[in-house]
Design a protein around this motif. Structure first.
Motif, PDB file in Angstrom:
ATOM      1  N   ASP A  18       0.818  -1.214   0.000  1.00 13.28           N
ATOM      2  CA  ASP A  18       0.000   0.000   0.000  1.00 13.28           C
ATOM      3  C   ASP A  18       0.851   1.264   0.000  1.00 13.28           C
ATOM      4  N   GLU A  19       2.122   1.125  -0.361  1.00 15.43           N
ATOM      5  CA  GLU A  19       3.017   2.284  -0.367  1.00 15.43           C
ATOM      6  C   GLU A  19       2.843   3.132  -1.631  1.00 15.43           C
ATOM      7  N   ARG A  20       3.085   4.415  -1.479  1.00 17.93           N
ATOM      8  CA  ARG A  20       3.116   5.306  -2.641  1.00 17.93           C
ATOM      9  C   ARG A  20       4.385   5.069  -3.456  1.00 17.93           C
ATOM     10  N   PHE A  21       4.325   5.467  -4.729  1.00 21.03           N
ATOM     11  CA  PHE A  21       5.477   5.360  -5.629  1.00 21.03           C
ATOM     12  C   PHE A  21       5.303   6.366  -6.758  1.00 21.03           C
ATOM     13  N   GLU A  53      -6.571  21.192 -12.029  1.00 20.56           N
ATOM     14  CA  GLU A  53      -7.550  20.546 -12.891  1.00 20.56           C
ATOM     15  C   GLU A  53      -7.537  19.027 -12.711  1.00 20.56           C
ATOM     16  N   VAL A  54      -6.358  18.432 -12.626  1.00 20.38           N
ATOM     17  CA  VAL A  54      -6.275  16.987 -12.408  1.00 20.38           C
ATOM     18  C   VAL A  54      -6.864  16.628 -11.047  1.00 20.38           C
ATOM     19  N   ARG A  55      -6.541  17.435 -10.039  1.00 19.32           N
ATOM     20  CA  ARG A  55      -7.058  17.165  -8.693  1.00 19.32           C
ATOM     21  C   ARG A  55      -8.573  17.258  -8.655  1.00 19.32           C
ATOM     22  N   ASP A  56      -9.150  18.333  -9.206  1.00 13.81           N
ATOM     23  CA  ASP A  56     -10.586  18.572  -9.071  1.00 13.81           C
ATOM     24  C   ASP A  56     -11.436  17.766 -10.050  1.00 13.81           C
ATOM     25  N   ARG A  57     -10.849  17.347 -11.164  1.00 11.49           N
ATOM     26  CA  ARG A  57     -11.625  16.620 -12.170  1.00 11.49           C
ATOM     27  C   ARG A  57     -11.474  15.099 -12.073  1.00 11.49           C
ATOM     28  N   VAL A  58     -10.365  14.636 -11.511  1.00 12.85           N
ATOM     29  CA  VAL A  58     -10.119  13.190 -11.483  1.00 12.85           C
ATOM     30  C   VAL A  58      -9.836  12.682 -10.067  1.00 12.85           C
ATOM     31  N   ILE A  59      -8.843  13.252  -9.429  1.00 16.77           N
ATOM     32  CA  ILE A  59      -8.375  12.698  -8.155  1.00 16.77           C
ATOM     33  C   ILE A  59      -9.429  12.806  -7.058  1.00 16.77           C
ATOM     34  N   LYS A  60      -9.981  13.987  -6.835  1.00 18.14           N
ATOM     35  CA  LYS A  60     -10.961  14.167  -5.760  1.00 18.14           C
ATOM     36  C   LYS A  60     -12.281  13.453  -6.033  1.00 18.14           C
ATOM     37  N   LEU A 112      -9.239   9.365  -4.693  1.00 18.90           N
ATOM     38  CA  LEU A 112      -7.881   8.808  -4.758  1.00 18.90           C
ATOM     39  C   LEU A 112      -7.027   9.499  -3.691  1.00 18.90           C
ATOM     40  N   LYS A 113      -7.128   9.029  -2.476  1.00 21.92           N
ATOM     41  CA  LYS A 113      -6.555   9.731  -1.328  1.00 21.92           C
ATOM     42  C   LYS A 113      -5.035   9.709  -1.294  1.00 21.92           C
ATOM     43  N   ASP A 114      -4.405   8.802  -2.024  1.00 24.26           N
ATOM     44  CA  ASP A 114      -2.949   8.704  -2.000  1.00 24.26           C
ATOM     45  C   ASP A 114      -2.299   9.135  -3.310  1.00 24.26           C
ATOM     46  N   THR A 115      -3.070   9.799  -4.162  1.00 26.78           N
ATOM     47  CA  THR A 115      -2.577  10.214  -5.472  1.00 26.78           C
ATOM     48  C   THR A 115      -2.487  11.733  -5.536  1.00 26.78           C
ATOM     49  N   ASP A 143       4.721  13.002 -13.803  1.00 26.72           N
ATOM     50  CA  ASP A 143       5.110  13.366 -12.433  1.00 26.72           C
ATOM     51  C   ASP A 143       4.224  12.788 -11.332  1.00 26.72           C
ATOM     52  N   LEU A 144       3.175  12.055 -11.685  1.00 28.21           N
ATOM     53  CA  LEU A 144       2.188  11.627 -10.699  1.00 28.21           C
ATOM     54  C   LEU A 144       2.767  10.665  -9.659  1.00 28.21           C
ATOM     55  N   ILE A 145       2.279  10.781  -8.430  1.00 28.24           N
ATOM     56  CA  ILE A 145       2.592   9.854  -7.345  1.00 28.24           C
ATOM     57  C   ILE A 145       1.290   9.170  -6.961  1.00 28.24           C
ATOM     58  N   SER A 146       1.320   7.835  -6.761  1.00 32.41           N
ATOM     59  CA  SER A 146       0.082   7.114  -6.501  1.00 32.41           C
ATOM     60  C   SER A 146       0.352   5.812  -5.760  1.00 32.41           C
ATOM     61  N   THR A 147      -0.674   4.966  -5.665  1.00 28.03           N
ATOM     62  CA  THR A 147      -0.584   3.622  -5.088  1.00 28.03           C
ATOM     63  C   THR A 147      -1.289   2.639  -6.019  1.00 28.03           C
ATOM     64  N   THR A 148      -1.057   1.359  -5.808  1.00 29.23           N
ATOM     65  CA  THR A 148      -1.736   0.379  -6.655  1.00 29.23           C
ATOM     66  C   THR A 148      -3.248   0.410  -6.430  1.00 29.23           C
ATOM     67  N   ALA A 149      -3.686   0.650  -5.195  1.00 20.29           N
ATOM     68  CA  ALA A 149      -5.124   0.693  -4.913  1.00 20.29           C
ATOM     69  C   ALA A 149      -5.780   1.864  -5.630  1.00 20.29           C
ATOM     70  N   ASP A 150      -5.148   3.027  -5.591  1.00 19.56           N
ATOM     71  CA  ASP A 150      -5.710   4.198  -6.268  1.00 19.56           C
ATOM     72  C   ASP A 150      -5.746   4.006  -7.779  1.00 19.56           C
TER      73      ASP A 150
END
Length: 388
Positions: A85-88, A208-215, A219-222, A268-275
């Motif tokens: 569950d680590e970020r990468f 835009e990425v945060r408000d249109r996709v991530i939130k 995706l709490k870890d992205t 440049d994105l940082i994420s997890t496998t779950a996200d």
């Protein structure tokens, strides 16, 4: 390019703590999970080794079963085992998020697929260039030239690059080909798309990425790190193998911290496998990009792949990139859609059959992630995930 990269990283070794492969990897082998007869566990068993220090794989889909398999360590110094569950750093998986935002803007008629870079961003491209459309940027048929070598940039890990200036610096060379006639995968297309996003929305690409996709997807870890150099929270560390020219010994350089402004919207994105699993599932179901525009993400243009210096396209490979995704054939009848990403210390990917009957997400901490020859572990993971 590989030689230049290793020379550049050798310079970093004098300023960064270096880890001996022999001293650090051997004691940690015992942390690898037993493989048994499980193909997925066998695919990543025995880490750390010379090719990778750790791996996490998440498989699922409607035909199941859903599970997470890990091997190796998240940190060579502490020998902390990878938990899954680590970020990468997700590298070019970022492009799938960027494409999603662009296609949302197309649906909202804030961008046109046939609209040109010259119209939206006057002054960015030389007057001698042919017209380049949004659609051609999305599916890598723009013909825009890419950087000769990022080797010099690797010496400046903490440097911030201006996005307009960095993009414009590519264009002191002629176009690779007439737009729409061939396909050439490069970061420049998606960094220009990010400039378009900012132009038509009046907001930053990151917002835009945060408000249109991530939130909306939770995706709490992205996140997009902007000019930040560290990975927030728990994460796996990335290492690059470097040969010491004086002793001939190979060492691992910790390359986890990096200012990724030179890749920006292309990597440049940082994420997890779950996200990433959550994003992929929502995307394929039409919950991220409206169905009309989503078709483009599952349509590969009927052109050939560009090869430098080639004059005859008869034997050229067919294109395999769509607008933000990649199509891969596994075996005779299975097609997987997804995206890979590679940056120093990290090789990652998500992929699924179109009906989501089988899904997989992985992150491997490869010790030469930008090599022209991917480590064998990647093929093993893919085959185990989609054929077991």
């Amino acid at each position: 390019m590989a030689v230049t990269r290793r020379k550049s990283l050798a310079v970093l070794a004098t300023a960064i703590a270096v880890l001996s492969v022999g001293d650090m990897i051997a004691p940690a082998v015992a942390s690898a999970l037993p493989s048994g007869k499980d193909p997925l566990r066998q695919a990543i068993a025995g880490l750390p080794d010379d090719s990778a220090t750790g791996a996490q794989v998440r498989v699922g889909g409607t035909k199941g079963p859903h599970r997470v398999v890990t091997s190796g360590v998240a940190d060579l110094r502490t020998k902390t085992s990878v938990k899954g569950d680590e970020r990468f750093r997700a590298g070019s998986i970022t492009k799938s998020f960027t494409a999603s935002v662009v296609l949302q803007l197309v649906h909202e008629k804030k961008l046109r697929l046939d609209g040109t870079v010259q119209h939206y961003l006057p002054g960015l491209l030389p007057a001698s260039y042919d017209k380049v459309t949004v659609a051609e940027l999305l599916n890598f048929t723009s013909g825009l030239p890419s950087a000769d070598d990022y080797g010099d940039l690797r010496k400046d890990r903490y440097k911030t690059y201006g996005h307009w200036q960095l993009s414009k610096s590519h264009f002191n060379k002629p176009m690779l080909f007439k737009p729409g006639t061939e396909q050439h995968y490069a970061n420049i297309d998606y960094n220009v798309l990010a400039l378009l996003i900012e132009k038509v929305t009046g907001r930053s690409y990151e917002q835009e990425v945060r408000d249109r996709v991530i939130k909306p997807l939770g995706l709490k870890d992205t996140y997009s790190p902007g000019n930040g150099t560290e990975i927030r929270g728990r994460h796996t560390k990335g290492y690059q193998a470097v040969k010491d020219p004086r002793t001939g010994r190979t060492h691992l350089v910790d390359v986890t911290d990096w200012n990724m402004s030179y890749t920006w919207a292309s990597g440049d994105l940082i994420s997890t496998t779950a996200d990433l699993e959550r994003f992929m599932t929502a995307l394929f179901k039409g919950r991220v990009v409206p169905q009309t525009e989503l078709k483009l993400m599952f349509t590969v243009p009927k052109v050939k792949m560009h090869e430098d210096g080639r004059t005859d396209t008869t034997n050229a490979k067919d294109a395999y990139y769509s607008s933000g995704l990649t199509r891969v054939q596994i075996g005779k009848n299975t097609y997987v859609w997804g995206k890979t990403g590679g940056t120093m210390g990290y090789l990652s990917a998500f992929g699924a059959t179109r009906d989501l009957s089988r899904t997989a997400v992985y992150s491997v901490n490869a010790t030469d992630a930008k090599s022209q020859t991917p480590p064998a572990i990647l093929r093993k993971i893919t085959m185990a995930a989609f054929t077991e």
